[in-house]
Design a protein around this motif. Structure first.
Motif, PDB file in Angstrom:
ATOM      1  N   LEU A 226       8.665 -28.539 -11.837  1.00 51.60           N
ATOM      2  CA  LEU A 226       8.762 -27.811 -10.435  1.00 51.60           C
ATOM      3  C   LEU A 226       9.616 -26.600 -10.607  1.00 51.60           C
ATOM      4  CD1 LEU A 226       7.610 -27.598  -7.744  1.00 51.60           C
ATOM      5  CD2 LEU A 226       9.166 -29.419  -6.899  1.00 51.60           C
ATOM      6  N   PRO A 227      10.764 -26.685 -11.020  1.00 56.70           N
ATOM      7  CA  PRO A 227      11.876 -25.508 -11.088  1.00 56.70           C
ATOM      8  C   PRO A 227      11.317 -24.181 -11.742  1.00 56.70           C
ATOM      9  CG  PRO A 227      13.098 -27.470 -11.503  1.00 56.70           C
ATOM     10  CD  PRO A 227      11.761 -27.855 -11.674  1.00 56.70           C
ATOM     11  N   VAL A 228      10.463 -24.456 -12.776  1.00 60.60           N
ATOM     12  CA  VAL A 228       9.867 -23.505 -13.369  1.00 60.60           C
ATOM     13  C   VAL A 228       8.672 -23.004 -12.804  1.00 60.60           C
ATOM     14  CG1 VAL A 228       8.504 -22.657 -15.686  1.00 60.60           C
ATOM     15  CG2 VAL A 228      10.210 -24.810 -15.725  1.00 60.60           C
ATOM     16  N   VAL A 229       7.755 -23.649 -11.967  1.00 64.72           N
ATOM     17  CA  VAL A 229       6.709 -23.420 -10.811  1.00 64.72           C
ATOM     18  C   VAL A 229       7.496 -22.430  -9.772  1.00 64.72           C
ATOM     19  CG1 VAL A 229       4.800 -23.816  -9.651  1.00 64.72           C
ATOM     20  CG2 VAL A 229       5.400 -25.156 -11.635  1.00 64.72           C
ATOM     21  N   LEU A 230       8.579 -23.056  -9.263  1.00 64.34           N
ATOM     22  CA  LEU A 230       9.502 -22.400  -8.100  1.00 64.34           C
ATOM     23  C   LEU A 230       9.629 -20.728  -8.612  1.00 64.34           C
ATOM     24  CD1 LEU A 230      11.203 -25.271  -6.943  1.00 64.34           C
ATOM     25  CD2 LEU A 230       9.599 -23.837  -5.667  1.00 64.34           C
ATOM     26  N   ALA A 231      10.233 -20.636  -9.692  1.00 64.53           N
ATOM     27  CA  ALA A 231      10.494 -19.430 -10.175  1.00 64.53           C
ATOM     28  C   ALA A 231       9.404 -18.501 -10.250  1.00 64.53           C
ATOM     29  CB  ALA A 231      11.298 -19.511 -11.610  1.00 64.53           C
ATOM     30  N   ALA A 232       8.396 -18.935 -11.007  1.00 64.89           N
ATOM     31  CA  ALA A 232       7.254 -18.104 -11.234  1.00 64.89           C
ATOM     32  C   ALA A 232       6.544 -17.724  -9.899  1.00 64.89           C
ATOM     33  CB  ALA A 232       6.146 -18.911 -11.970  1.00 64.89           C
ATOM     34  N   VAL A 233       6.592 -18.504  -8.892  1.00 68.74           N
ATOM     35  CA  VAL A 233       6.236 -18.009  -7.573  1.00 68.74           C
ATOM     36  C   VAL A 233       6.962 -16.945  -6.896  1.00 68.74           C
ATOM     37  CG1 VAL A 233       5.783 -19.121  -5.205  1.00 68.74           C
ATOM     38  CG2 VAL A 233       5.140 -20.348  -6.980  1.00 68.74           C
ATOM     39  N   GLU A 234       8.371 -17.317  -7.126  1.00 73.56           N
ATOM     40  CA  GLU A 234       9.174 -16.314  -6.568  1.00 73.56           C
ATOM     41  C   GLU A 234       8.927 -14.834  -7.289  1.00 73.56           C
ATOM     42  OE1 GLU A 234      13.215 -18.407  -5.501  1.00 73.56           O
ATOM     43  OE2 GLU A 234      12.988 -18.169  -7.503  1.00 73.56           O
ATOM     44  N   ALA A 235       8.914 -14.960  -8.470  1.00 76.11           N
ATOM     45  CA  ALA A 235       8.391 -13.755  -9.302  1.00 76.11           C
ATOM     46  C   ALA A 235       7.133 -13.106  -9.051  1.00 76.11           C
ATOM     47  CB  ALA A 235       8.672 -13.854 -10.837  1.00 76.11           C
ATOM     48  N   PRO A 255      -1.469 -13.320 -13.957  1.00 70.47           N
ATOM     49  CA  PRO A 255      -0.261 -13.518 -14.315  1.00 70.47           C
ATOM     50  C   PRO A 255       0.126 -14.588 -15.473  1.00 70.47           C
ATOM     51  CG  PRO A 255      -0.771 -14.748 -12.444  1.00 70.47           C
ATOM     52  CD  PRO A 255      -1.805 -14.086 -12.697  1.00 70.47           C
ATOM     53  N   ILE A 256       0.832 -14.079 -16.378  1.00 64.58           N
ATOM     54  CA  ILE A 256       1.186 -14.804 -17.773  1.00 64.58           C
ATOM     55  C   ILE A 256       2.873 -15.171 -17.553  1.00 64.58           C
ATOM     56  CG2 ILE A 256       1.431 -15.012 -20.168  1.00 64.58           C
ATOM     57  CD1 ILE A 256      -0.768 -12.750 -20.064  1.00 64.58           C
ATOM     58  N   ILE A 257       3.054 -16.511 -17.743  1.00 59.89           N
ATOM     59  CA  ILE A 257       4.603 -17.057 -17.623  1.00 59.89           C
ATOM     60  C   ILE A 257       5.133 -17.158 -19.000  1.00 59.89           C
ATOM     61  CG2 ILE A 257       6.073 -18.673 -16.469  1.00 59.89           C
ATOM     62  CD1 ILE A 257       3.572 -19.517 -14.722  1.00 59.89           C
ATOM     63  N   ILE A 258       6.101 -16.370 -19.631  1.00 63.23           N
ATOM     64  CA  ILE A 258       6.920 -16.688 -20.658  1.00 63.23           C
ATOM     65  C   ILE A 258       8.321 -17.381 -20.333  1.00 63.23           C
ATOM     66  CG2 ILE A 258       7.911 -15.680 -22.816  1.00 63.23           C
ATOM     67  CD1 ILE A 258       5.432 -13.599 -20.739  1.00 63.23           C
ATOM     68  N   VAL A 259       8.368 -18.551 -20.935  1.00 63.57           N
ATOM     69  CA  VAL A 259       9.546 -19.262 -20.618  1.00 63.57           C
ATOM     70  C   VAL A 259      10.713 -19.262 -21.846  1.00 63.57           C
ATOM     71  CG1 VAL A 259      10.615 -21.577 -19.963  1.00 63.57           C
ATOM     72  CG2 VAL A 259       7.933 -20.954 -19.224  1.00 63.57           C
ATOM     73  N   ASN A 260      11.924 -18.770 -21.320  1.00 58.16           N
ATOM     74  CA  ASN A 260      13.107 -19.020 -22.553  1.00 58.16           C
ATOM     75  C   ASN A 260      14.002 -19.826 -22.002  1.00 58.16           C
ATOM     76  OD1 ASN A 260      12.076 -15.670 -22.837  1.00 58.16           O
ATOM     77  ND2 ASN A 260      12.493 -16.736 -24.552  1.00 58.16           N
ATOM     78  N   GLY A 261      14.946 -20.155 -22.918  1.00 59.69           N
ATOM     79  CA  GLY A 261      16.092 -20.999 -22.513  1.00 59.69           C
ATOM     80  C   GLY A 261      15.738 -22.725 -22.818  1.00 59.69           C
ATOM     81  N   PRO A 262      17.087 -23.360 -22.542  1.00 54.90           N
ATOM     82  CA  PRO A 262      16.792 -24.943 -22.827  1.00 54.90           C
ATOM     83  C   PRO A 262      15.857 -25.415 -22.107  1.00 54.90           C
ATOM     84  CG  PRO A 262      19.300 -23.875 -22.389  1.00 54.90           C
ATOM     85  CD  PRO A 262      18.283 -22.696 -22.042  1.00 54.90           C
ATOM     86  N   ILE A 263      15.458 -25.155 -21.013  1.00 48.83           N
ATOM     87  CA  ILE A 263      14.334 -25.861 -20.511  1.00 48.83           C
ATOM     88  C   ILE A 263      12.816 -26.147 -21.159  1.00 48.83           C
ATOM     89  CG2 ILE A 263      13.191 -23.985 -19.145  1.00 48.83           C
ATOM     90  CD1 ILE A 263      13.471 -26.106 -16.333  1.00 48.83           C
ATOM     91  N   ARG A 264      12.712 -24.980 -22.010  1.00 47.04           N
ATOM     92  CA  ARG A 264      11.486 -25.125 -22.807  1.00 47.04           C
ATOM     93  C   ARG A 264      11.459 -26.589 -23.493  1.00 47.04           C
ATOM     94  NH1 ARG A 264      12.343 -22.205 -27.281  1.00 47.04           N
ATOM     95  NH2 ARG A 264      14.634 -22.439 -26.901  1.00 47.04           N
ATOM     96  N   ARG A 265      12.672 -27.050 -24.019  1.00 42.41           N
ATOM     97  CA  ARG A 265      12.494 -28.168 -24.706  1.00 42.41           C
ATOM     98  C   ARG A 265      12.710 -29.343 -24.149  1.00 42.41           C
ATOM     99  NH1 ARG A 265      15.360 -27.632 -30.766  1.00 42.41           N
ATOM    100  NH2 ARG A 265      13.754 -26.264 -31.705  1.00 42.41           N
ATOM    101  N   ALA A 266      13.483 -29.171 -23.047  1.00 40.39           N
ATOM    102  CA  ALA A 266      13.811 -30.325 -21.919  1.00 40.39           C
ATOM    103  C   ALA A 266      12.470 -30.723 -21.490  1.00 40.39           C
ATOM    104  CB  ALA A 266      14.635 -29.763 -20.938  1.00 40.39           C
ATOM    105  N   ILE A 267      11.597 -29.816 -21.233  1.00 37.92           N
ATOM    106  CA  ILE A 267      10.360 -30.378 -20.649  1.00 37.92           C
ATOM    107  C   ILE A 267       9.159 -30.472 -21.302  1.00 37.92           C
ATOM    108  CG2 ILE A 267      10.970 -29.674 -18.354  1.00 37.92           C
ATOM    109  CD1 ILE A 267       9.289 -27.113 -18.469  1.00 37.92           C
ATOM    110  N   SER A 343      18.018 -20.469 -18.767  1.00 37.88           N
ATOM    111  CA  SER A 343      16.637 -20.676 -18.603  1.00 37.88           C
ATOM    112  C   SER A 343      16.141 -19.865 -17.701  1.00 37.88           C
ATOM    113  CB  SER A 343      16.391 -22.036 -18.114  1.00 37.88           C
ATOM    114  OG  SER A 343      16.702 -23.177 -19.235  1.00 37.88           O
ATOM    115  N   THR A 344      14.855 -19.198 -18.218  1.00 33.33           N
ATOM    116  CA  THR A 344      14.584 -18.163 -17.304  1.00 33.33           C
ATOM    117  C   THR A 344      12.880 -17.957 -17.505  1.00 33.33           C
ATOM    118  OG1 THR A 344      14.235 -16.484 -18.907  1.00 33.33           O
ATOM    119  CG2 THR A 344      16.395 -16.589 -17.775  1.00 33.33           C
ATOM    120  N   ILE A 345      12.176 -17.300 -16.352  1.00 30.41           N
ATOM    121  CA  ILE A 345      10.679 -17.139 -16.707  1.00 30.41           C
ATOM    122  C   ILE A 345      10.613 -15.441 -16.730  1.00 30.41           C
ATOM    123  CG2 ILE A 345       9.518 -19.245 -16.044  1.00 30.41           C
ATOM    124  CD1 ILE A 345       8.957 -16.167 -13.973  1.00 30.41           C
TER     125      ILE A 345
END
Length: 489
Positions: A226-235, A255-267, A343-345
């Motif tokens: 969910l935090p990744v989706v929320l960031a994508a909606v904001e962007a 829209p294409i979402i590219i994810v960086n940072g520790p959350i990639r592996r965490a999820i 962690s970013t998108i």
């Protein structure tokens, strides 16, 4: 959505625990079964009350409260069983979790407990923290905090067909967003359900965390996504990204979402083999959730505001993680100012990916020329400076640049040099092709991409001398800019 009326209500008040010793157990726990004789002894020598989570006859020889509803366990925060409390006038003044003879003797004041038992055994998880029960317990005991309207379905009405008929689907089946599922999804963020995340075009509707959670459920997300989706909606709803324009254009972009940072592996996101394809739940569900928010909250539906002539399959879901660990370069997010370990998108407007094949180049200059030759064809070989590009360099191609010591900046600079094209080749009519730039630019030398219009990301499987290019939409003020957002918990 529900098939029966919801149980409305507020948080319930549970009577305080009785004074004396209080134990929480379940029969299916081996340690609880192990200490059953100890509890029977304590019941004979002290004041003991046992709350049993799964069997009101267990443990024998003790005063038992049936807690199969898990009401007491949930309200008193029981995370593991057996848990033994000492309670004084409703206040817990001591506790022991699991079985440890010394701790139990100190807490109870009774010596020589369970001499036939081992000194220590670990606790088991409480049924009240079972992930499969969490959402239902929240609905029953925390009271509903959801504001979205309830849609009542008849007992025999098919949930999936009802969703199709109401136009809430992207054409594929979705997960029915029941109250329990939405409340469980909201456990994935610390943000309040009624917090406004963004105003979603084209209908300019305020979108709360709860509404994002509803669409995340429908998309098949886990709460941790969910935090990744929320960031994508904001962007997506930022002025720079311009999701309204992305929808309204007749070009096949989304829209294409590219994810960086520790959350990639965490999820558990995919950055390697088949990175743009099927098979990874996080990649697909996150990308789909953003698209469903735009559709169901903002009203961006194909054939209405969405005017794409052809579209592309990525408009269902296009989300992936960058392979930072295997990359010779800094991650994409660093180009937008993100610090290491954040962690970013990055949201980019793009079409479907196109493969660049070069299986012969073993030096960086040759490979750079191959990439440039392919990049020149993006959208049209005679159109320049209008469309951005995301170049996804595969591991076998990146190895060529790594071994030669080429930085990302050097590669981009060389591609820019190779993609400076004489205006005589680009003007309308040149090469017998009517498409092109205006005639007055014939004497100029023009770059294929504007400054910072070419971005590089590292991803893909380790076998195959391939890279991919993803063409963008109109750039800058007339179109869409890539947008980076930090992922908040």
């Amino acid at each position: 959505m529900q098939n029966h009326p919801a149980t409305e209500g507020s948080a319930q008040t549970v009577p305080a625990l009785p004074s004396g010793l209080v134990a929480f157990v379940k029969r299916e726990c081996p340690t609880c079964s192990l200490v059953a004789p100890v509890l029977a002894r304590l019941a004979g020598e002290t004041t003991l009350t046992v709350f049993s989570q799964d069997d009101p006859s267990f443990p024998p020889g003790t005063p038992i409260v049936d807690d199969r509803s898990l009401e007491y366990s949930w309200h008193h925060g029981i995370e593991a069983v057996p848990t033994l409390f000492r309670v004084r006038e409703g206040e817990i003044v001591g506790r022991a979790i699991g079985w440890h003879r010394g701790e139990w003797e100190e807490l109870t004041g009774v010596r020589g407990l369970g001499p036939e038992l081992p000194e220590w055994r670990p606790a088991c998880g409480s049924l009240s923290v079972d992930p499969d029960r969490q959402a239902g317990l929240l609905v029953r005991f925390a009271g509903s905090k959801l504001c979205a309207r309830r849609v009542e379905l008849a007992a025999l009405e098919d949930e999936h067909e009802a969703i199709f008929e109401r136009g809430w689907s992207d054409g594929l089946p979705v997960v029915p967003p029941t109250e329990a599922r939405v409340m469980r999804m909201l456990q994935g963020t610390t943000r309040k359900p009624d917090e406004v995340v963004a105003v979603v075009p084209p209908d300019l509707v305020e979108c709360t965390v709860e509404k994002v959670a509803i669409n995340a459920v429908m998309a098949g997300c886990k709460p941790e996504y969910l935090p990744v989706v929320l960031a994508a909606v904001e962007a997506a709803c930022s002025e720079a990204f311009n999701i309204h324009g992305v929808l309204a254009t007749t070009m096949p972009v989304g829209p294409i979402i590219i994810v960086n940072g520790p959350i990639r592996r965490a999820i558990g996101m995919n950055s390697g083999m088949n990175v743009f394809g099927q098979g990874n739940r996080a990649n697909l569900a996150i990308g789909r959730a953003l698209q469903l928010v735009v559709r169901n909250v903002g009203g961006g539906r194909p054939g209405e505001v969405d005017r794409a002539t052809h579209g592309n399959p990525g408009k269902i879901a296009f989300c992936f993680a960058e392979d930072e660990e295997g990359s010779p370069w800094t991650p994409l997010s660093a180009e937008f100012g993100a610090s290491a370990g954040t962690s970013t998108i990055v949201l980019f407007t793009g079409e479907g990916p196109r493969c660049i094949v070069d299986q012969q180049s073993r030096d960086p200059e040759s490979l750079a020329r191959s990439l440039a030759a392919s990049l020149r064809t993006l959208h049209h070989p005679k159109l320049v400076m209008v469309f951005d590009c995301l170049l996804a360099v595969g591991p076998e191609h990146s190895r060529v640049f790594r071994e030669a010591g080429w930085t990302k900046q050097r590669l981009i600079a060389r591609l820019d040099e190779l993609l400076r094209i004489p205006g005589t080749e680009l003007v309308r009519g040149a090469g017998g092709i009517a498409e092109g730039v205006p005639e007055h630019l014939a004497g100029a030398t023009l770059p294929k991409f504007r400054p910072n219009g070419l971005r590089i990301v590292h991803c893909g499987g380790t076998a195959g001398l391939f890279s991919m290019m993803i063409g963008g939409w109109a750039s800058g003020a007339i179109g869409s800019e890539p947008v980076m957002k930090e992922i908040r918990p």
